[in-house]
Design an enzyme around this catalytic site. Structure first.
Site, PDB file in Angstrom:
ATOM      1  N   GLY A  64      -4.950  -1.978   5.270  1.00 47.02           N
ATOM      2  CA  GLY A  64      -4.154  -3.125   4.805  1.00 47.02           C
ATOM      3  C   GLY A  64      -4.840  -4.460   5.049  1.00 47.02           C
ATOM      4  O   GLY A  64      -4.968  -5.289   4.151  1.00 47.02           O
ATOM      5  N   ARG A  65      -5.326  -4.663   6.274  1.00 44.23           N
ATOM      6  CA  ARG A  65      -5.921  -5.963   6.621  1.00 44.23           C
ATOM      7  C   ARG A  65      -7.336  -6.125   6.060  1.00 44.23           C
ATOM      8  O   ARG A  65      -7.954  -7.163   6.254  1.00 44.23           O
ATOM      9  CB  ARG A  65      -5.892  -6.160   8.136  1.00 44.23           C
ATOM     10  CG  ARG A  65      -6.558  -5.056   8.929  1.00 44.23           C
ATOM     11  CD  ARG A  65      -6.166  -5.129  10.397  1.00 44.23           C
ATOM     12  NE  ARG A  65      -6.616  -3.974  11.158  1.00 44.23           N
ATOM     13  CZ  ARG A  65      -5.994  -2.811  11.210  1.00 44.23           C
ATOM     14  NH1 ARG A  65      -4.892  -2.608  10.501  1.00 44.23           N
ATOM     15  NH2 ARG A  65      -6.454  -1.818  11.957  1.00 44.23           N
ATOM     16  N   LYS A 125       8.320  -0.574  12.658  1.00 46.71           N
ATOM     17  CA  LYS A 125       8.918  -0.137  11.398  1.00 46.71           C
ATOM     18  C   LYS A 125       9.955   0.958  11.666  1.00 46.71           C
ATOM     19  O   LYS A 125      11.042   0.969  11.103  1.00 46.71           O
ATOM     20  CB  LYS A 125       7.840   0.375  10.429  1.00 46.71           C
ATOM     21  CG  LYS A 125       6.905  -0.717   9.870  1.00 46.71           C
ATOM     22  CD  LYS A 125       5.947  -0.196   8.789  1.00 46.71           C
ATOM     23  CE  LYS A 125       5.018  -1.278   8.259  1.00 46.71           C
ATOM     24  NZ  LYS A 125       4.108  -0.889   7.186  1.00 46.71           N
ATOM     25  N   HIS A 163      -4.568 -33.184  18.037  1.00 46.72           N
ATOM     26  CA  HIS A 163      -3.465 -34.070  18.395  1.00 46.72           C
ATOM     27  C   HIS A 163      -2.285 -33.276  18.939  1.00 46.72           C
ATOM     28  O   HIS A 163      -1.163 -33.776  18.969  1.00 46.72           O
ATOM     29  CB  HIS A 163      -3.056 -34.899  17.173  1.00 46.72           C
ATOM     30  CG  HIS A 163      -4.179 -35.770  16.719  1.00 46.72           C
ATOM     31  ND1 HIS A 163      -4.340 -37.069  17.163  1.00 46.72           N
ATOM     32  CD2 HIS A 163      -5.243 -35.508  15.924  1.00 46.72           C
ATOM     33  CE1 HIS A 163      -5.444 -37.573  16.618  1.00 46.72           C
ATOM     34  NE2 HIS A 163      -6.009 -36.645  15.881  1.00 46.72           N
ATOM     35  N   GLU A 194      10.559  -4.826   4.412  1.00 45.12           N
ATOM     36  CA  GLU A 194      10.620  -6.250   4.049  1.00 45.12           C
ATOM     37  C   GLU A 194      10.246  -6.443   2.583  1.00 45.12           C
ATOM     38  O   GLU A 194      10.920  -7.152   1.830  1.00 45.12           O
ATOM     39  CB  GLU A 194       9.649  -7.076   4.922  1.00 45.12           C
ATOM     40  CG  GLU A 194       9.990  -7.120   6.395  1.00 45.12           C
ATOM     41  CD  GLU A 194       9.371  -5.977   7.178  1.00 45.12           C
ATOM     42  OE1 GLU A 194       9.081  -4.901   6.590  1.00 45.12           O
ATOM     43  OE2 GLU A 194       9.182  -6.141   8.399  1.00 45.12           O
ATOM     44  N   LYS A 222       0.847  -1.200   0.000  1.00 45.32           N
ATOM     45  CA  LYS A 222       0.000   0.000   0.000  1.00 45.32           C
ATOM     46  C   LYS A 222       0.884   1.253   0.000  1.00 45.32           C
ATOM     47  O   LYS A 222       0.709   2.145  -0.810  1.00 45.32           O
ATOM     48  CB  LYS A 222      -0.912  -0.036   1.227  1.00 45.32           C
ATOM     49  CG  LYS A 222      -1.833   1.152   1.356  1.00 45.32           C
ATOM     50  CD  LYS A 222      -2.783   0.964   2.533  1.00 45.32           C
ATOM     51  CE  LYS A 222      -3.530   2.251   2.828  1.00 45.32           C
ATOM     52  NZ  LYS A 222      -4.432   2.135   3.975  1.00 45.32           N
ATOM     53  N   GLU A 281      -5.004  -6.689  15.135  1.00 41.69           N
ATOM     54  CA  GLU A 281      -4.516  -5.372  14.729  1.00 41.69           C
ATOM     55  C   GLU A 281      -5.641  -4.342  14.829  1.00 41.69           C
ATOM     56  O   GLU A 281      -5.389  -3.161  15.023  1.00 41.69           O
ATOM     57  CB  GLU A 281      -3.990  -5.435  13.291  1.00 41.69           C
ATOM     58  CG  GLU A 281      -2.683  -4.671  13.120  1.00 41.69           C
ATOM     59  CD  GLU A 281      -2.020  -4.948  11.785  1.00 41.69           C
ATOM     60  OE1 GLU A 281      -0.959  -5.577  11.783  1.00 41.69           O
ATOM     61  OE2 GLU A 281      -2.561  -4.549  10.750  1.00 41.69           O
TER      62      GLU A 281
HETATM   63  C1  G6Q Z   1      -2.527  -3.817   7.995  1.00 38.54           C
HETATM   64  C2  G6Q Z   1      -1.273  -3.275   8.473  1.00 38.54           C
HETATM   65  C3  G6Q Z   1      -0.042  -3.985   7.984  1.00 38.54           C
HETATM   66  C4  G6Q Z   1       0.330  -3.675   6.538  1.00 38.54           C
HETATM   67  C5  G6Q Z   1       1.757  -4.145   6.290  1.00 38.54           C
HETATM   68  C6  G6Q Z   1       2.182  -3.915   4.859  1.00 38.54           C
HETATM   69  O1  G6Q Z   1      -3.613  -3.382   8.244  1.00 38.54           O
HETATM   70  O2  G6Q Z   1      -1.223  -1.929   8.233  1.00 38.54           O
HETATM   71  O3  G6Q Z   1      -0.127  -5.379   8.128  1.00 38.54           O
HETATM   72  O4  G6Q Z   1      -0.566  -4.283   5.663  1.00 38.54           O
HETATM   73  O5  G6Q Z   1       2.621  -3.500   7.165  1.00 38.54           O
HETATM   74  O6  G6Q Z   1       2.086  -2.568   4.525  1.00 38.54           O
HETATM   75  P1  G6Q Z   1       2.238  -2.112   3.032  1.00 38.54           P
HETATM   76  O7  G6Q Z   1       1.123  -2.690   2.241  1.00 38.54           O
HETATM   77  O8  G6Q Z   1       2.192  -0.614   3.061  1.00 38.54           O
HETATM   78  O9  G6Q Z   1       3.553  -2.630   2.541  1.00 38.54           O
END
Ligand code: G6Q
Length: 550
Positions: free
Chosen positions: A267-268, A513, A385, A212, A206, A353
């Site tokens: 994001g989620r 971050k 199990h 990463e 996003k 989150e």
């Molecule tokens: C979700 C969070 C988090 C995010 C990641 C990746 O709601 O904000 O999990 O999706 O940190 O972020 P980017 O899509 O910006 O790389």
């Protein structure tokens, strides 16, 4: 939103729960022969049995009263209409607009967001069709056989979960890969298995600033160029999904190969946006639309059904009951379809989150009630199990959501009935437990008596009385998965509303971050780290020394 603990319904629930807490679930079933009929609901292809919760017919009206006193319905309407309910980021929350297939206008800052949503989806469909049909060719003219999604958190968990869950519908030629972590091992092992000439990379971020993801994307780009040697070939093998066109261009991806989305998609909650591109590639545009349609059906149900018949509301209120009145610290998600094995991780992020917060919407620290539970889980049958032992006989109770489909189209006989026998047996065992007299009778029948029986007896007693929900769908399809995800999204919304939280920010993610950026510099510096506490300095310096072999 009011402080829920100060509402009349909260006080009434407290008294009520004190009254019924002495009743075992076994008693509740014995006292009410109609319990199954009264405490089951069905909507959007999902059947919910919530009769194995510690509730009576008096409990649910009090919970609905709590929802009403908390103003859940008004807040829900504000979310759907595009109001900026994400107050700390001054953003609307409109993942529901992404699956608004009926296309009714949704206004943000005075303009309708639907044309832009439809335009991106149309581009995704065209692109997916060309890749799936083989019309889209790599730089040597070969068709694409592998798709690598590079993203993390919300830009990884949803597409990964959905592609696995619906693998039955997957394109036979396209192999899907997901690279999220920055340990290098994951991306390297994917790169070792693929051919640059037949691979499509999707860089999904996003913000397009996530360390990463960008590190993995640069590694993939270097690997690709090392093999291909021609920057122009990138256009055939790298696409981006992002809200940040400038950063995408700076990375070297042509904006023509970028699929956008908007700041009002968290994001989620972004699976429904262009972040779902891997899902569309894997399942095809029609199945992706079916996923959206399933979610949209749940949106409509959430908006239109009375609270008493509203699946997300009921599930949310039971969660509030278990968290705030029975004080269960965690919620286990136990899917019995192996294809849903990543669904618990997906829900873990969605729930933890969103509602893992202790500052309320008014900026006040929450002191008089608990908020989001710890959500965890894995394939249920494997759990039986492994960790179910603690759930049955450990010192703390855990609430559980059991999820399964009735039909298992790929399961040869007798797999389906065996799986489901276990599924039902567990919900029964958690409810009933096993009493001393039952164990005594069983051991006697096995020929045990006297001291030997008395010695073994206490170990075989199960308290039971563990609350569980059971969710059944006919078959695991794009529609039912869409409805299931949206069910939990709205559940989280209702709980966040009652807890007076902003479920749509995630400052806890931002902290990690920020800190990692500073420490990264210290790891490459020649002098030892001194700016932190003794432990963090010590660990950084220990790492540096050992890395250099000192
Ligand atoms: C979700 C969070 C988090 C995010 C990641 C990746 O709601 O904000 O999990 O999706 O940190 O972020 P980017 O899509 O910006 O790389």
């Amino acid at each position: 939103m009011p402080n829920p603990a100060k509402l009349p319904a909260w006080a009434a629930l407290k008294t009520h729960v004190t009254d019924i807490a002495k009743l075992h679930l076994r008693d509740l079933f014995a006292n009410d022969a109609k319990r199954f009929e009264v405490f089951t609901l069905e909507a959007c292809g999902l059947f919910l049995d919530y009769s194995k919760n510690r509730i009576t017919r008096e409990t649910m009206p009090l919970l609905f009263q709590l929802a009403r006193e908390s103003g859940v319905e008004a807040r829900r309407d504000r979310m759907f209409s595009g109001e900026k309910i994400n107050s700390t980021e001054n953003r609307a929350v409109l993942h529901t607009a992404l699956r608004n297939l009926s296309n009714t206008p949704v206004m943000v800052d005075g303009s309708d967001v639907m044309p832009a949503i439809n335009a991106v989806r149309e581009r995704m469909i065209r692109f997916a069709e060309t890749v799936r049909s083989g019309e889209w060719r790599g730089h040597t003219g070969q068709i694409i056989t592998d798709v690598v999604n590079i993203g993390i958190g919300g830009s990884d968990l949803g597409p990964l979960m959905a592609c696995r869950a619906l693998h039955r519908f997957g394109h036979p030629r396209l192999k899907m890969h997901f690279a999220s972590t920055v340990d290098g091992d994951q991306i390297s092992s994917i790169l070792a298995r693929i051919n640059p000439a037949t691979t499509l990379f999707i860089v999904a971020s996003k913000t397009f600033t996530t360390q990463e993801t960008l590190t993995n994307a640069h590694t993939a780009r270097r690997w690709f160029l090392d093999s291909v040697g021609d920057e122009a070939a990138i256009a055939k093998h790298f696409v981006a999904v992002s809200t940040n066109a400038t950063a995408v261009t700076a990375f070297g991806i042509d904006p023509a190969n970028m699929f956008g989305f908007w700041d009002w998609v968290g994001g989620r909650y972004s699976l429904w946006s262009a972040i779902g591109l891997p899902v569309m590639l894997c399942l095809g545009p029609d199945n992706f639309q079916a996923l959206l349609a399933g979610a949209q059906a749940m949106d409509r149900h959430f908006v239109e059904a009375p609270l008493e018949k509203n699946l997300p509301v009921v599930l949310a209120l039971l969660g509030i009951l278990n968290r705030n009145f029975y004080h269960f610290p965690s919620l286990l998600i136990s899917p019995y379809n192996q294809a849903l094995d990543r669904f618990p991780s997906y829900l873990q992020q969605l729930d933890m989150e969103s509602n893992g917060k202790t500052i309320d919407l008014d900026g006040q620290r929450i002191v008089d009630y608990e908020t989001g539970p710890i959500v965890w889980g894995d394939s249920g049958i494997n759990g039986q199990h492994a960790y179910y032992q603690l759930l049955h006989q450990g010192s703390q109770g855990v609430a559980i959501d059991f999820i399964a489909s009735i039909e298992h189209p790929d399961a040869p006989p007798p797999h389906g009935p065996i799986l489901m026998a276990n599924f039902f047996a567990q919900t029964e065992a958690f409810m009933r437990g096993k009493t001393e007299s039952e164990v005594r009778a069983e051991l006697t029948q096995q020929g045990l008596s006297g001291e030997a029986l008395e010695k073994l007896l206490p170990h075989k007693i199960f308290e039971g009385n563990r609350p569980t929900n059971t969710i059944l769908m006919q078959t695991l399809t794009p529609e039912s998965l869409g409805a299931l995800i949206a069910l939990y999204e709205h559940k989280v919304f209702v709980q966040g509303s009652i807890w007076n939280l902003n479920s749509y920010d995630q400052w806890g993610v931002e902290l990690g971050k920020q800190l990692a950026k500073t420490i990264e510099q210290e790891l490459i510096a020649s002098e030892p780290a001194t700016r932190h506490d003794a432990s963090t300095n010590g660990l950084i310096n220990h790492y540096k020394q050992r890395l250099l072999g000192a």
